[in-house]
Design an enzyme around this catalytic site. Structure first.
Site: not given
Length: 284
Positions: A101, A136, A168, A197, A218
């Site tokens: 597993r 992320k 940012k 950004e 963005d």
């Protein structure tokens, strides 16, 4: 620590963590199998996929039981077809079952990341655009998933908060503007890349004037992306971000930006369907 050294250490620590998480003080179900039982097993793909995770599985079984022999019929980055046997295992049946597993969880997740990346890169073929991952990532799998992105033909953005500046909206507000933020970054670490950004064309102009190495656009619509490319005129690398999906990816790439960052490559990953089956046993 250099990337390759960090990745090697991640492989070791990840394997140890996976075994500790799944096996704990011991696999009680495996104790049902006679200790002298030897087994042969195969791992098969149930769908089209891109393989990733070979070194992690090798390390996992090395730690669990060095007598287990793994024979790979594919390498990281190789395409897998449905019903393709890409790994054969031989060793004590208890050990094969105990590691199953943990090994499959890792292979399915990393191969899922590589598979999605390969699909997305195919959608922008011929445009010259580089697809970038983001921070992320799934908790505890940062380096592993970023490696998987490269197996699928994508590129790594930054590994963490330490290897590049990404200025940012909140950084800009706290620093007192784009120029002040870029100036401070150059003062702190002049050898590291600086990315800003921006949310408007006016902010783009300010970032270019400040000398940003990369400007992240963005959530720009297609028309504004094309205008940004024209204004930039090759001065800085332009990165499109936001509103990126399978439906919009090609159109964004064709605006002329240099790269597109996509959080979905790692954070929304769908595990690949893989299966391990014992094909023969004998008592030794």
């Amino acid at each position: 620590m250099q990337y390759r050294e960090a990745l090697a250490e991640d492989i070791r620590t990840s394997a140890a963590r996976l075994l500790a998480e799944d096996v704990g003080p011991g696999d009680i179900t495996a104790q049902l199998i006679p200790a002298k039982q030897w087994a042969w097993a195969r791992v098969v793909a149930r769908e089209d996929a891109v393989l990733c995770g070979v070194a992690w599985v090798d390390e996992l079984y090395r730690r669990l039981d060095p007598s287990v022999k793994l024979t790979w019929h594919a390498a990281d980055g190789d395409a897998l077809a449905p019903d393709q046997v890409f790994l054969e295992l031989e060793g004590p049946a208890r050990s094969l079952m105990t590691g199953e597993r943990a090994a499959l969880n890792l292979l399915q997740t990393l191969s899922g990341t590589a598979t999605r990346t390969r699909d997305y890169t195919a959608r922008v073929a011929g445009t010259g655009v580089a697809l970038l991952d983001t921070r992320k990532t799934l908790p505890g799998l940062r380096l592993a998933q970023k490696y998987a992105v490269t197996c699928g033909g994508g590129h790594n953005h930054r590994l963490g908060l330490h290897d590049a500046f990404l200025i940012k909206e909140n950084h800009i507000a706290a620093c007192g503007g784009i120029t002040a933020a870029v100036t401070a970054a150059r003062r702190i670490a002049s050898d590291l890349p600086v990315e800003v950004e921006v949310e408007t064309l006016d902010e783009l102009d300010a970032a270019l004037e400040a000398g940003a190495d990369t400007v992240m656009l963005d959530n720009f619509d297609l028309e504004t992306l094309r205008e940004a490319v024209a204004r930039n005129a090759g001065r800085s690398r332009l990165e499109a971000s936001g509103n990126v999906s399978e439906a919009t990816l090609r159109e964004i790439a064709e605006t002329g930006v240099d790269c597109i960052s996509i959080g979905a490559l790692t954070k929304d990953v769908k595990a690949v369907d893989l299966s391990m089956r014992v094909v023969h046993t004998e008592t030794r």
